[in-house]
Design an enzyme around this catalytic site. Structure first.
Site, PDB file in Angstrom:
ATOM      1  N   ARG A 196      -3.278   1.618   5.206  1.00  0.00           N
ATOM      2  CA  ARG A 196      -4.268   1.804   4.529  1.00  0.00           C
ATOM      3  C   ARG A 196      -5.663   2.766   5.032  1.00  0.00           C
ATOM      4  O   ARG A 196      -5.733   2.316   6.405  1.00  0.00           O
ATOM      5  CB  ARG A 196      -4.556   0.937   3.509  1.00  0.00           C
ATOM      6  CG  ARG A 196      -3.423   0.537   2.647  1.00  0.00           C
ATOM      7  CD  ARG A 196      -3.811  -0.741   1.686  1.00  0.00           C
ATOM      8  NE  ARG A 196      -5.002  -0.529   0.948  1.00  0.00           N
ATOM      9  CZ  ARG A 196      -5.767  -1.547   0.556  1.00  0.00           C
ATOM     10  NH1 ARG A 196      -5.382  -2.753   0.781  1.00  0.00           N
ATOM     11  NH2 ARG A 196      -6.867  -1.276  -0.067  1.00  0.00           N
TER      12      ARG A 196
ATOM     13  N   ASN B 262      -0.669 -11.612  19.266  1.00  0.00           N
ATOM     14  CA  ASN B 262       0.244 -11.563  18.323  1.00  0.00           C
ATOM     15  C   ASN B 262       0.246 -12.145  17.065  1.00  0.00           C
ATOM     16  O   ASN B 262      -0.336 -13.415  17.035  1.00  0.00           O
ATOM     17  CB  ASN B 262       1.422 -12.435  19.263  1.00  0.00           C
ATOM     18  CG  ASN B 262       2.810 -12.191  18.363  1.00  0.00           C
ATOM     19  OD1 ASN B 262       3.645 -11.341  18.636  1.00  0.00           O
ATOM     20  ND2 ASN B 262       3.095 -13.139  17.479  1.00  0.00           N
TER      21      ASN B 262
ATOM     22  N   ARG C 190      -3.638 -28.176   9.385  1.00  0.00           N
ATOM     23  CA  ARG C 190      -2.540 -28.334   8.446  1.00  0.00           C
ATOM     24  C   ARG C 190      -2.678 -29.782   8.397  1.00  0.00           C
ATOM     25  O   ARG C 190      -2.641 -30.823   9.413  1.00  0.00           O
ATOM     26  CB  ARG C 190      -1.186 -27.656   8.575  1.00  0.00           C
ATOM     27  CG  ARG C 190      -0.796 -28.293  10.020  1.00  0.00           C
ATOM     28  CD  ARG C 190       0.697 -27.397  10.388  1.00  0.00           C
ATOM     29  NE  ARG C 190       0.988 -28.141  11.693  1.00  0.00           N
ATOM     30  CZ  ARG C 190       1.458 -27.537  12.639  1.00  0.00           C
ATOM     31  NH1 ARG C 190       1.649 -26.203  12.538  1.00  0.00           N
ATOM     32  NH2 ARG C 190       2.173 -28.147  13.727  1.00  0.00           N
TER      33      ARG C 190
ATOM     34  N   ARG D 192      -2.876  24.852 -20.185  1.00  0.00           N
ATOM     35  CA  ARG D 192      -1.373  24.594 -19.981  1.00  0.00           C
ATOM     36  C   ARG D 192      -0.968  23.524 -19.145  1.00  0.00           C
ATOM     37  O   ARG D 192       0.099  22.855 -18.896  1.00  0.00           O
ATOM     38  CB  ARG D 192      -0.402  25.934 -19.569  1.00  0.00           C
ATOM     39  CG  ARG D 192      -0.629  26.983 -20.649  1.00  0.00           C
ATOM     40  CD  ARG D 192       0.017  28.368 -20.323  1.00  0.00           C
ATOM     41  NE  ARG D 192       1.267  27.972 -20.118  1.00  0.00           N
ATOM     42  CZ  ARG D 192       2.257  28.898 -19.388  1.00  0.00           C
ATOM     43  NH1 ARG D 192       1.722  29.986 -18.733  1.00  0.00           N
ATOM     44  NH2 ARG D 192       3.426  28.621 -19.288  1.00  0.00           N
TER      45      ARG D 192
ATOM     46  N   TYR E 168      -0.859  -9.501   6.027  1.00  0.00           N
ATOM     47  CA  TYR E 168      -1.966  -8.680   5.642  1.00  0.00           C
ATOM     48  C   TYR E 168      -2.823  -8.623   6.501  1.00  0.00           C
ATOM     49  O   TYR E 168      -3.629  -9.766   6.918  1.00  0.00           O
ATOM     50  CB  TYR E 168      -2.365  -9.015   4.249  1.00  0.00           C
ATOM     51  CG  TYR E 168      -3.591  -8.306   3.848  1.00  0.00           C
ATOM     52  CD1 TYR E 168      -3.249  -6.958   3.618  1.00  0.00           C
ATOM     53  CD2 TYR E 168      -4.871  -8.951   3.792  1.00  0.00           C
ATOM     54  CE1 TYR E 168      -4.597  -6.085   3.240  1.00  0.00           C
ATOM     55  CE2 TYR E 168      -5.895  -8.106   3.368  1.00  0.00           C
ATOM     56  CZ  TYR E 168      -5.895  -6.762   3.122  1.00  0.00           C
ATOM     57  OH  TYR E 168      -6.960  -6.023   2.776  1.00  0.00           O
TER      58      TYR E 168
ATOM     59  N   SER F 201       1.101 -22.755  13.658  1.00  0.00           N
ATOM     60  CA  SER F 201       2.000 -22.227  12.279  1.00  0.00           C
ATOM     61  C   SER F 201       1.285 -23.180  11.096  1.00  0.00           C
ATOM     62  O   SER F 201       0.984 -24.401  11.085  1.00  0.00           O
ATOM     63  CB  SER F 201       3.305 -22.559  12.443  1.00  0.00           C
ATOM     64  OG  SER F 201       3.860 -21.750  13.660  1.00  0.00           O
TER      65      SER F 201
END
Ligand code: UD1
Ligand code: CA
Length: 454
Positions: free
Chosen positions: A318, A362, A425, A18, A351, A408
């Site tokens: 996680r 930081n 960059r 069931r 992430y 950055s």
């Protein structure tokens, strides 16, 4: 009673059709743990030997039993011919002898060890058979306890019951304790002359009475003995277990602003003065230390949150997320298989996977650890006191030494030494007074295109 020897048989050979599932019924989970694992946990607290009766081809059930109760003996009931037949599948375990033999069903996850102890106690006090009764809101489908002059004389299965017997409200919960000296003799006399042509364990009651052996019933709450046959009953049991778990942690000193919106696992561990905001989900394997705050809409699984840490709102931890004391994990931050050391912060949109983040570092908004190259996962090591500027990517394997500074928008592919400043960059160029001429050129182009279209 600790000197007495006990054997507990867990019956789990039922088909559970069931549930409409490919999975055996007892492997469905409540509180993130399979039904049979809940039963085995309650049984394990009693001490004594455990035997489990499974159906043929139930390799997954056997694997789960071995995982949670490695010492349990396993027997296969080749054909499903009733509860007494299932008990006799474990005959070698019974024949080895025990003061009391307890029979429980693998699909009754909320049973407590206290109730099982009560039944064993009844046998210790002289009962040959002790039965657990309850008064369900809807008795349909349950065996009825037939009581005469205050004494239990038989259990009648619904299909075999008269109209008068069906009107009885005290039902069989399915848990039974038998005196080990009489168990085998009683079980062997059970036959299959009944509506279902099954060997009913419940017939042990009338057989014991016929031999003038003592038979008793003890009562419990319906919530504890609900058997699970359908997905709806699975959901009801989940709701009940959640209520029980929330109450347990509230009693232990945890603050929950809206307990009804917090979902716990059976193995969740929360220290005193933990605060949990609304709408938080704890998957399996979460430990939260004292004073930590889990803010709204966070999802945690296989994670350890250190003392005084703050997680969320909207955070995801996680398996393998290991947060040290006073760590800050803010909104839309995901942490997987990573150690984040004391006082480190990742407050926005990041992430962190397969990494170490050193003490007090930081991690700026939008930082991504690129741990996966499409084939394998690689490690990222961020030392103590590091500053990772916003919108940086750290392409693993890579390390950033203690005290280093990443500008950055950098894409870091080479190791950064301690105290190094990494800028990865393209350099910005400025063309003075060129914005207005750019606009003029662009709008001229637009007019031309419109004319062409007309
Ligand atoms: C059983 C009881 C009934 C009680 C109810 C409580 C009997 C005859 N009836 O009925 O009095 O009110 O439980 O929920 O005992 N199983 C096996 N092999 C078998 C048959 C059953 O291992 O051949 C196991 C099932 O996996 C299940 C348990 O025994 O865990 C109970 O079987 P089920 O068929 O669900 O019994 P009920 O008809 O519900
Ligand atoms: Ca049942």
């Amino acid at each position: 009673m600790s000197q007495r020897t006990g054997l507990t048989l867990v019956l789990a050979a039922g088909e559970g059709t069931r549930m409409r599932s490919r999975q055996p019924k007892v492997l469905h989970a409540v509180g993130g743990r399979p039904l049979i694992a809940h039963v085995l946990a309650a049984v394990g607290r009693l001490g004594g030997r455990t035997a489990v009766v499974v159906g043929p081809g139930h390799g997954d059930v056997v694997a789960e039993v071995k995982r949670v109760a490695p010492d349990a003996e396993i027997f296969v009931q080749a054909e499903r011919r009733g509860t007494a037949h299932a008990v006799l599948a474990a005959r070698p375990a019974i024949a080895r002898g025990a003061d009391d033999i307890l029979v429980v069903f693998g699909d009754t996850p909320l049973i407590t060890s206290a109730t099982l102890e009560r039944l064993r106690g009844a046998v210790a006090n002289g009962a040959a058979v002790a039965v657990l009764g309850f008064r369900p809101a809807d008795p349909t489908g349950y065996g009825r306890l037939v009581v005469e002059d205050g004494r239990l004389v038989a259990i009648r299965e619904e299909k075999d019951a008269s109209a008068a017997e069906r009107a009885l409200t005290l039902c069989n919960a399915g848990v039974m304790a038998l005196d080990g000296r009489h168990a085998l003799a009683l079980l062997e006399r059970i036959d299959d002359r009944n509506a279902k042509q099954e060997f009913y364990l419940t017939d042990a009651v009338a057989l014991a009475r016929a031999q003038e052996l003592a038979v008793v019933a003890t009562e419990t709450e319906e919530d504890e003995v609900r058997g699970i046959n359908t997905r709806a009953q699975l959901a009801e049991a989940e709701a009940m277990l959640q209520r029980r778990l929330r109450q347990q942690w509230l009693d232990a000193g945890v603050t929950m602003v809206a307990p009804d919106t917090v979902f716990l696992s059976a193995d969740t561990k929360l220290a005193p003065d933990v605060v949990i905001e609304p709408h938080v989900v704890f998957g399996a394997g979460v430990v939260v230390d004292e004073g930590a705050v889990i803010r709204a809409f966070s999802h945690l699984e296989g994670a350890h949150v250190g003392r005084g840490a703050r997680v969320g709102p909207f955070a995801r931890l996680r398996p393998g997320a290991e947060l040290g004391p006073d760590v800050r994990i803010g909104n839309f931050v995901e942490v997987k298989a990573s150690v984040v050391e004391a006082g480190a912060k990742a407050n926005h949109l990041a992430y962190i996977g397969d990494a170490r983040v050193g003490e007090g570092s930081n991690i700026g908004a939008g930082t991504i650890v690129c741990n996966y190259d499409g084939v394998a996962k690689h490690h990222t090591d961020i030392g103590k006191g590091v500053f990772i500027g916003s919108n940086s990517s750290l392409v693993a394997p890579v390390s950033v030494g203690a005290g280093a500074y990443v500008a950055s928008g950098s894409v870091i592919t080479d190791n950064v030494p301690a105290d190094g400043l990494a800028i990865a960059r393209s350099r910005q160029t400025i063309k003075e007074n060129r914005a207005s001429s750019l606009r003029t050129r662009k709008s001229a182009g637009k007019t031309k295109a419109r004319q062409a279209a007309d």
